[in-house]
Design an enzyme around this catalytic site. Structure first.
Site, PDB file in Angstrom:
ATOM      1  N   ARG A  78       0.832  -1.193   0.000  1.00 37.28           N
ATOM      2  CA  ARG A  78       0.000   0.000   0.000  1.00 37.28           C
ATOM      3  C   ARG A  78       0.865   1.240   0.000  1.00 37.28           C
ATOM      4  NH1 ARG A  78      -5.196  -0.624   2.538  1.00 37.28           N
ATOM      5  NH2 ARG A  78      -4.822   1.065   4.001  1.00 37.28           N
ATOM      6  N   SER A 147       7.788  -5.205   6.548  1.00 39.10           N
ATOM      7  CA  SER A 147       7.473  -6.177   7.598  1.00 39.10           C
ATOM      8  C   SER A 147       8.178  -7.516   7.426  1.00 39.10           C
ATOM      9  CB  SER A 147       5.970  -6.351   7.681  1.00 39.10           C
ATOM     10  OG  SER A 147       5.398  -5.086   7.878  1.00 39.10           O
ATOM     11  N   ASP A 200       5.434  -3.480  10.404  1.00 41.65           N
ATOM     12  CA  ASP A 200       4.005  -3.218  10.637  1.00 41.65           C
ATOM     13  C   ASP A 200       3.634  -3.196  12.121  1.00 41.65           C
ATOM     14  OD1 ASP A 200       4.461  -5.924  10.812  1.00 41.65           O
ATOM     15  OD2 ASP A 200       2.881  -6.520   9.430  1.00 41.65           O
TER      16      ASP A 200
HETATM   17  P1  ADP Z   1      -0.402  -8.725   5.164  1.00 41.31           P
HETATM   18  O1  ADP Z   1      -0.310  -9.576   6.382  1.00 41.31           O
HETATM   19  O2  ADP Z   1      -0.059  -9.463   3.930  1.00 41.31           O
HETATM   20  O3  ADP Z   1       0.261  -7.407   5.311  1.00 41.31           O
HETATM   21  P2  ADP Z   1      -3.197  -8.331   5.735  1.00 41.31           P
HETATM   22  O4  ADP Z   1      -2.971  -7.817   7.096  1.00 41.31           O
HETATM   23  O5  ADP Z   1      -4.216  -7.647   4.900  1.00 41.31           O
HETATM   24  O6  ADP Z   1      -1.908  -8.367   4.870  1.00 41.31           O
HETATM   25  O7  ADP Z   1      -3.591  -9.840   5.893  1.00 41.31           O
HETATM   26  C1  ADP Z   1      -3.854 -10.605   4.772  1.00 41.31           C
HETATM   27  C2  ADP Z   1      -4.030 -12.007   5.246  1.00 41.31           C
HETATM   28  O8  ADP Z   1      -5.155 -12.103   6.096  1.00 41.31           O
HETATM   29  C3  ADP Z   1      -4.276 -12.969   4.116  1.00 41.31           C
HETATM   30  O9  ADP Z   1      -3.059 -13.546   3.685  1.00 41.31           O
HETATM   31  C4  ADP Z   1      -5.161 -14.011   4.749  1.00 41.31           C
HETATM   32  O10 ADP Z   1      -4.374 -15.040   5.271  1.00 41.31           O
HETATM   33  C5  ADP Z   1      -5.822 -13.311   5.907  1.00 41.31           C
HETATM   34  N1  ADP Z   1      -7.223 -13.025   5.566  1.00 41.31           N
HETATM   35  C6  ADP Z   1      -7.693 -12.100   4.723  1.00 41.31           C
HETATM   36  N2  ADP Z   1      -9.036 -12.162   4.633  1.00 41.31           N
HETATM   37  C7  ADP Z   1      -9.413 -13.160   5.441  1.00 41.31           C
HETATM   38  C8  ADP Z   1     -10.670 -13.746   5.783  1.00 41.31           C
HETATM   39  N3  ADP Z   1     -11.810 -13.326   5.271  1.00 41.31           N
HETATM   40  N4  ADP Z   1     -10.661 -14.750   6.657  1.00 41.31           N
HETATM   41  C9  ADP Z   1      -9.523 -15.202   7.171  1.00 41.31           C
HETATM   42  N5  ADP Z   1      -8.320 -14.724   6.887  1.00 41.31           N
HETATM   43  C10 ADP Z   1      -8.255 -13.705   6.039  1.00 41.31           C
HETATM   44 MG    MG Z   2       0.239  -5.910   6.623  1.00 37.13          MG
END
Ligand code: ADP
Ligand code: MG
Length: 463
Positions: A78, A147, A200
């Site tokens: 982002r 992160s 993060d």
């Molecule tokens: P990142 O950890 O990649 O920075 P996020 O905090 O947005 O990004 O988390 C994304 C992760 O959250 C995805 O890889 C998935 O494992 C989990 N996730 C996203 N949507 C859902 C959902 N509806 N139910 C369960 N887990 C989810």
């Molecule tokens: Mg994240």
């Protein structure tokens, strides 16, 4: 039938091995506390690297101006622009853009990845309103949320220790990631300075603190998992610098790499680890983060298909594909409340190409999701207990009315309701009624982006 009872016994055995009775969770909380001490004592003293962030001051709310943030830490990244208005006005405005990272760049070259990021950032900067264009000679400033484990060398530099979460780019390891980004920014002529490099958890802690001064720790439950908290600088034996004026230092625990003999590891977890990009590492993360939960369920289902013909007399080919069952789909399966478990049936059909499943088959699939999610959520709660123990906030001292807020963020925590509820309930159970009243788990919605921008502001070279 014999096959059916074989399938049930595979589930039962798995469930027993995944068990997280409260006594075991307490032992894990204690083990986390012990490892935290060891990681703070010396470099390499523990599986927990307990990285010093160089953040010794968290936002006060006085920060002002236009700042950028870049958040790289999973499958998407982002870019954000935040307009800070100081004490009275707070966050006046914010805009963001989200870009998904093409998989080939996650395992390609360092230059390829950072050029891609710089290009996306440049495109986003083009949409900056003219009134905010910096006067000539002045650089835009950016908080870079990166992160992955970094050995920080100052607030705005640090070398990559290793990649996690599916990234694997050899030539970045050991390099200053700010240097890598800066090279790519210069190549395309984008005038921007990285004022703060954080991950993060630190960003979420900073963002959380901006809105609530009682925030003392942050936990991420997303693709991966990690935690950061505010430590007293004199409780960090390995810190050889001056004791900061605040007396505090934020520590990035890298708790995903936590490991303990008390962890309920099953054969499925061992196989998943052995076949992963980083065998032997991030064992805690592999038990509870979004990247892996669905995959654990798939492995158990595959075993049931192979050994108990759970889906009929042939093993569904799709079920053999690693990571085909993603955690968001697992979550939909787990939350299905329809009487005939229609969502479960559809997911099995659409993802695994298994059609015409019976209700009792679907029920078992839901049960498996429940076992895996419950174990993960309870382990996360034990980790939080460990942090509270370390800083003496797991019990209530007579006469004291201190409140401890933990900022939680990440897609798993945000979207997987049963996981979140189980985590919150388990933490209450571990703390007991009295102490539980002083501890609040708060969803910090994308606090990490704003947090990085806030830290860029407080570390601006124009202050
Ligand atoms: P990142 O950890 O990649 O920075 P996020 O905090 O947005 O990004 O988390 C994304 C992760 O959250 C995805 O890889 C998935 O494992 C989990 N996730 C996203 N949507 C859902 C959902 N509806 N139910 C369960 N887990 C989810
Ligand atoms: Mg994240």
């Amino acid at each position: 039938s014999r096959k059916w009872s074989r399938a049930l016994s595979i589930v039962k055995e798995f469930e027993e091995k995944c068990g997280t009775p409260i006594g075991k969770l307490r032992q894990l909380g204690d083990a986390m506390d012990v490892e935290m001490h060891a990681g703070l004592a010396s470099e390499g003293g523990s599986k927990l690297s307990m990285l010093i962030s160089y953040v010794d001051n968290l936002p006060t709310g006085d920060e002002e101006g236009l700042f950028y943030a870049l958040d790289l830490g999973g499958t998407n990244f982002r870019v954000l622009r935040v307009h800070l208005g100081g004490k009275e006005k707070g966050v006046i405005g914010q805009e963001f853009d989200e870009v998904s990272i093409p998989p080939h760049l996650m395992t390609g070259s360092s230059e390829g990845l950072f050029d891609f990021i710089a290009a996306a950032l440049a495109k986003f900067v083009e949409s900056e309103p003219e009134v905010f264009h910096p006067p000539s000679g002045k650089l835009r400033e950016l908080g870079f949320t990166f992160s992955f484990p970094v050995k920080q060398t100052s607030i705005s530099s640090g070398t990559l220790i290793k990649w996690t979460k599916g990234f694997s780019i050899e030539d970045t390891v050991g390099e200053d990631v700010v240097g890598e980004l800066t090279k790519s920014l210069e190549k395309i002529g984008l005038n921007m300075r990285v004022a703060a490099l954080v991950n993060d958890t630190i960003g979420t802690l900073a963002g959380g603190r901006f809105y609530d001064q009682d925030v003392i720790a942050a936990v991420i439950l997303g693709t991966g998992t990690n935690a950061a908290y505010v430590e007293r600088a004199h409780a960090i034996p390995k810190w050889k610098g001056l004791i900061p004026k605040s007396g505090d230092m934020v520590i990035n625990m890298e708790w995903g790499n936590f490991r303990s003999s008390h962890l309920p590891l099953t054969g499925y977890d061992q196989d998943l680890d052995a076949e992963s990009l980083n065998p032997g590492e991030q064992i805690f993360e592999k038990l509870l983060s979004g990247m892996y939960l669905g995959e654990i369920v798939r492995r158990v289902l595959l075993k049931m298909a192979e050994e108990a013909e759970f889906f009929g007399d042939t093993v569904p080919p799709k079920l053999k594909i690693p990571f085909i069952l993603r955690t968001p789909d697992m979550s939909s399966i787990h939350h299905d409340t329809s009487p005939d478990l229609k969502v479960v049936g559809n997911k099995l059909r659409d993802i695994l190409e298994i059609s015409n499943t019976s209700l009792k088959t679907r029920k078992i699939v839901v049960e498996l999701c429940d076992i895996v999610a419950t174990r993960g959520a309870r382990l996360a709660a034990a980790g939080i207990l460990g942090i509270l123990k370390k800083i003496g906030r797991d019990t209530v001292k007579a006469g004291e009315k201190q409140k401890s807020v933990i900022a939680l963020d990440g897609g798993l925590f945000e979207h997987y309701t049963k996981f979140r509820v189980c985590l919150e309930e388990t933490l209450k159970e571990l703390l007991g009624d009295e102490a539980a009243d002083t501890v609040v788990v708060k969803h910090a919605n994308d606090g990490s982006g704003i947090g990085a921008a806030l830290l860029a502001a407080s570390h601006s070279q124009y202050l």
